[in-house]
Design an enzyme around this catalytic site. Structure first.
Site, PDB file in Angstrom:
ATOM      1  N   ALA A  67      26.414  43.835 -16.798  1.00 63.39           N
ATOM      2  CA  ALA A  67      27.794  43.404 -16.635  1.00 63.39           C
ATOM      3  C   ALA A  67      28.582  44.627 -16.181  1.00 63.39           C
ATOM      4  O   ALA A  67      28.187  45.759 -16.454  1.00 63.39           O
ATOM      5  CB  ALA A  67      28.326  42.869 -17.957  1.00 63.39           C
ATOM      6  N   GLY A 111      23.352  42.677 -18.749  1.00 68.78           N
ATOM      7  CA  GLY A 111      23.605  41.390 -18.103  1.00 68.78           C
ATOM      8  C   GLY A 111      22.635  41.099 -16.967  1.00 68.78           C
ATOM      9  O   GLY A 111      22.382  39.926 -16.657  1.00 68.78           O
ATOM     10  N   GLU A 114      19.690  39.709 -18.648  1.00 71.08           N
ATOM     11  CA  GLU A 114      20.096  38.391 -19.153  1.00 71.08           C
ATOM     12  C   GLU A 114      20.174  37.361 -18.029  1.00 71.08           C
ATOM     13  O   GLU A 114      19.767  36.207 -18.196  1.00 71.08           O
ATOM     14  CB  GLU A 114      21.446  38.517 -19.877  1.00 71.08           C
ATOM     15  CG  GLU A 114      21.336  39.378 -21.132  1.00 71.08           C
ATOM     16  CD  GLU A 114      22.679  39.732 -21.737  1.00 71.08           C
ATOM     17  OE1 GLU A 114      23.486  40.395 -21.048  1.00 71.08           O
ATOM     18  OE2 GLU A 114      22.929  39.350 -22.886  1.00 71.08           O
ATOM     19  N   GLU A 134      23.008  47.655 -24.197  1.00 69.88           N
ATOM     20  CA  GLU A 134      24.395  47.487 -24.659  1.00 69.88           C
ATOM     21  C   GLU A 134      24.702  48.313 -25.893  1.00 69.88           C
ATOM     22  O   GLU A 134      25.831  48.767 -26.084  1.00 69.88           O
ATOM     23  CB  GLU A 134      24.678  46.007 -24.947  1.00 69.88           C
ATOM     24  CG  GLU A 134      24.788  45.123 -23.711  1.00 69.88           C
ATOM     25  CD  GLU A 134      23.458  44.521 -23.283  1.00 69.88           C
ATOM     26  OE1 GLU A 134      22.381  45.023 -23.677  1.00 69.88           O
ATOM     27  OE2 GLU A 134      23.503  43.518 -22.536  1.00 69.88           O
TER      28      GLU A 134
HETATM   29  N1  CO8 Z   1      28.799  48.475 -14.428  1.00 66.18           N
HETATM   30  C1  CO8 Z   1      29.585  49.068 -13.495  1.00 66.18           C
HETATM   31  N2  CO8 Z   1      29.111  49.990 -12.636  1.00 66.18           N
HETATM   32  C2  CO8 Z   1      27.809  50.334 -12.743  1.00 66.18           C
HETATM   33  C3  CO8 Z   1      26.958  49.760 -13.689  1.00 66.18           C
HETATM   34  C4  CO8 Z   1      27.499  48.769 -14.575  1.00 66.18           C
HETATM   35  N3  CO8 Z   1      26.768  48.126 -15.494  1.00 66.18           N
HETATM   36  N4  CO8 Z   1      25.719  50.297 -13.573  1.00 66.18           N
HETATM   37  C5  CO8 Z   1      25.814  51.188 -12.566  1.00 66.18           C
HETATM   38  N5  CO8 Z   1      27.059  51.216 -12.059  1.00 66.18           N
HETATM   39  C6  CO8 Z   1      27.583  52.048 -10.984  1.00 66.18           C
HETATM   40  C7  CO8 Z   1      27.761  53.488 -11.420  1.00 66.18           C
HETATM   41  O1  CO8 Z   1      28.975  53.636 -12.111  1.00 66.18           O
HETATM   42  C8  CO8 Z   1      27.733  54.214 -10.102  1.00 66.18           C
HETATM   43  O2  CO8 Z   1      28.984  54.059  -9.470  1.00 66.18           O
HETATM   44  P1  CO8 Z   1      29.779  55.352  -8.877  1.00 66.18           P
HETATM   45  O3  CO8 Z   1      28.879  55.809  -7.773  1.00 66.18           O
HETATM   46  O4  CO8 Z   1      31.070  54.768  -8.431  1.00 66.18           O
HETATM   47  O5  CO8 Z   1      29.869  56.332  -9.992  1.00 66.18           O
HETATM   48  C9  CO8 Z   1      26.721  53.408  -9.280  1.00 66.18           C
HETATM   49  O6  CO8 Z   1      26.624  52.136  -9.930  1.00 66.18           O
HETATM   50  C10 CO8 Z   1      25.340  54.019  -9.271  1.00 66.18           C
HETATM   51  O7  CO8 Z   1      24.918  54.222 -10.600  1.00 66.18           O
HETATM   52  P2  CO8 Z   1      24.406  55.645 -11.163  1.00 66.18           P
HETATM   53  O8  CO8 Z   1      25.010  56.759 -10.393  1.00 66.18           O
HETATM   54  O9  CO8 Z   1      24.591  55.654 -12.639  1.00 66.18           O
HETATM   55  O10 CO8 Z   1      22.851  55.536 -10.793  1.00 66.18           O
HETATM   56  P3  CO8 Z   1      21.624  56.261 -11.526  1.00 66.18           P
HETATM   57  O11 CO8 Z   1      20.445  56.041 -10.674  1.00 66.18           O
HETATM   58  O12 CO8 Z   1      22.024  57.640 -11.914  1.00 66.18           O
HETATM   59  O13 CO8 Z   1      21.429  55.438 -12.922  1.00 66.18           O
HETATM   60  C11 CO8 Z   1      21.257  53.458 -14.277  1.00 66.18           C
HETATM   61  C12 CO8 Z   1      21.044  54.093 -12.893  1.00 66.18           C
HETATM   62  C13 CO8 Z   1      20.331  54.090 -15.303  1.00 66.18           C
HETATM   63  C14 CO8 Z   1      20.950  51.981 -14.165  1.00 66.18           C
HETATM   64  C15 CO8 Z   1      22.728  53.676 -14.729  1.00 66.18           C
HETATM   65  O14 CO8 Z   1      23.586  53.273 -13.656  1.00 66.18           O
HETATM   66  C16 CO8 Z   1      23.130  52.938 -15.953  1.00 66.18           C
HETATM   67  O15 CO8 Z   1      22.749  53.322 -17.060  1.00 66.18           O
HETATM   68  N6  CO8 Z   1      23.929  51.848 -15.809  1.00 66.18           N
HETATM   69  C17 CO8 Z   1      24.455  51.094 -16.906  1.00 66.18           C
HETATM   70  C18 CO8 Z   1      23.402  50.228 -17.504  1.00 66.18           C
HETATM   71  C19 CO8 Z   1      23.979  49.449 -18.668  1.00 66.18           C
HETATM   72  O16 CO8 Z   1      24.397  50.007 -19.667  1.00 66.18           O
HETATM   73  N7  CO8 Z   1      24.023  48.131 -18.534  1.00 66.18           N
HETATM   74  C20 CO8 Z   1      24.539  47.285 -19.541  1.00 66.18           C
HETATM   75  C21 CO8 Z   1      25.968  47.000 -19.260  1.00 66.18           C
HETATM   76  S1  CO8 Z   1      26.728  46.057 -20.573  1.00 66.18           S
HETATM   77  C22 CO8 Z   1      26.173  44.472 -20.331  1.00 66.18           C
HETATM   78  O17 CO8 Z   1      25.516  44.170 -19.403  1.00 66.18           O
HETATM   79  C23 CO8 Z   1      26.520  43.397 -21.306  1.00 66.18           C
HETATM   80  C24 CO8 Z   1      27.748  43.672 -22.069  1.00 66.18           C
HETATM   81  C25 CO8 Z   1      27.756  42.899 -23.331  1.00 66.18           C
HETATM   82  C26 CO8 Z   1      29.081  42.645 -23.952  1.00 66.18           C
HETATM   83  C27 CO8 Z   1      30.155  43.630 -23.649  1.00 66.18           C
HETATM   84  C28 CO8 Z   1      31.431  43.260 -24.354  1.00 66.18           C
HETATM   85  C29 CO8 Z   1      32.433  44.385 -24.290  1.00 66.18           C
END
Ligand code: CO8
Length: 260
Positions: A67, A111, A114, A134
């Site tokens: 998400a 997400g 999911e 999460e």
């Molecule tokens: N949301 C928004 N932007 C994202 C997300 C995300 N989930 N994942 C990656 N991005 C963006 C980064 O911010 C980055 O953008 P920018 O270049 O503008 O900084 C771009 O995508 C590329 O990402 P990275 O530079 O981080 O790429 P890496 O190769 O270094 O890392 C990863 C890849 C490991 C996948 C890393 O991006 C990461 O850890 N992402 C988040 C993963 C995560 O935590 N997902 C779960 C999100 S929460 C969810 O899905 C459910 C929420 C449940 C309820 C919430 C209620 C409040």
């Protein structure tokens, strides 16, 4: 064809290919993605020429990295509650009655994992990585992750993934039963579309009923599930395609489906 802001939709004969298309954000799922997917799945369900769909992510890196955290970071708790945040995934995506496959390339996190689990089944690239991270954000899965993951892989691995937030590779995901099979990343889309073409060649009502039946196994006890299965089976015997399918078998020829 309809155009959308955050996804690409393409029809290849009877197969609808839907591609999450925010590669700069690793296809993170925001409200617009949900709105676009809701419209695309509704259009797919309503179009009698379309018989199977494939959902994948654009770019090599991700199916969907979760998400959209940037959409949630400053959102007041009351708004999550009042909007019943995430409820639209059930009505807009899970409610799709026709079959669809998730072709998971790269990250399927939070997400993203999911969403993949909402599919009828998952085909994974060897590069796929699944996880429910999460907990590391101070929250927990909100689009079905705890429930669908526990049903798919059992308590031990679901707890392991939710509590540690670690990623699980394609091999582990296949061993655990989360994905139906693994293919080399370069062949992922071809393989998923090959499956979709095969599914698209099946009698359409039987396809919808088979999907519904398997899903009922996750919603109900065995006795009620078996009864529902028999009733749905009995209903299918009233279709023209049942008569055609069985007659074609006896006559040693391929069936020609009417879709009713
Ligand atoms: N949301 C928004 N932007 C994202 C997300 C995300 N989930 N994942 C990656 N991005 C963006 C980064 O911010 C980055 O953008 P920018 O270049 O503008 O900084 C771009 O995508 C590329 O990402 P990275 O530079 O981080 O790429 P890496 O190769 O270094 O890392 C990863 C890849 C490991 C996948 C890393 O991006 C990461 O850890 N992402 C988040 C993963 C995560 O935590 N997902 C779960 C999100 S929460 C969810 O899905 C459910 C929420 C449940 C309820 C919430 C209620 C409040």
């Amino acid at each position: 064809a309809m155009t959308y802001e955050t996804i690409l939709v393409e029809q290849r004969d009877a197969v609808t290919l839907i591609t999450l298309n925010r590669p700069q954000a690793l296809n993170a799922l925001n409200s617009q993605v949900l709105a676009d997917l809701t419209a695309a799945f509704a259009a797919y369900d309503a179009d009698a020429t379309q018989r199977c769909a494939v959902l994948t992510g654009s770019g090599e890196k991700a199916f969907a990295a979760g998400a959209d955290i940037k959409e949630m970071v400053d959102k007041p708790a009351a708004d999550f509650f009042l909007e019943d945040f995430f409820s639209g995934w059930q009505t807009g995506v899970v409610a799709t009655r026709k079959p669809w496959i998730a072709a998971v390339n790269g990250f399927a996190l939070g997400g993203g994992c999911e969403l993949a689990m909402m599919a009828d089944y998952i085909i994974a690239a060897d590069t796929a990585k699944f996880g429910q991270p999460e907990i590391k954000l101070g929250v927990a899965p909100g689009m079905g992750g705890s429930q669908r993951l526990a049903r798919a892989v059992g308590k031990a691995k679901a707890m392991d993934l939710c509590l540690t937030g670690r990623m699980m590779g394609a091999e582990e995901a296949e061993r655990a039963g989360l994905v139906s099979r693994i293919v080399p990343a370069a062949q992922l889309l071809d393989e998923a579309i090959k499956d979709a073409v095969l599914i698209a060649s099946m009698p359409p009502m039987a396809t919808m009923v088979n999907k519904e039946m398997v899903n009922i196994a996750f919603e109900t006890g065995l006795a009620q599930g078996l009864l529902t299965e028999r009733r749905l089976f009995q209903i299918l015997t009233a279709t023209e395609d049942k008569k055609e399918g069985m007659t074609a078998f006896v006559e040693k020829r391929a069936g020609v489906w009417k879709g009713r």
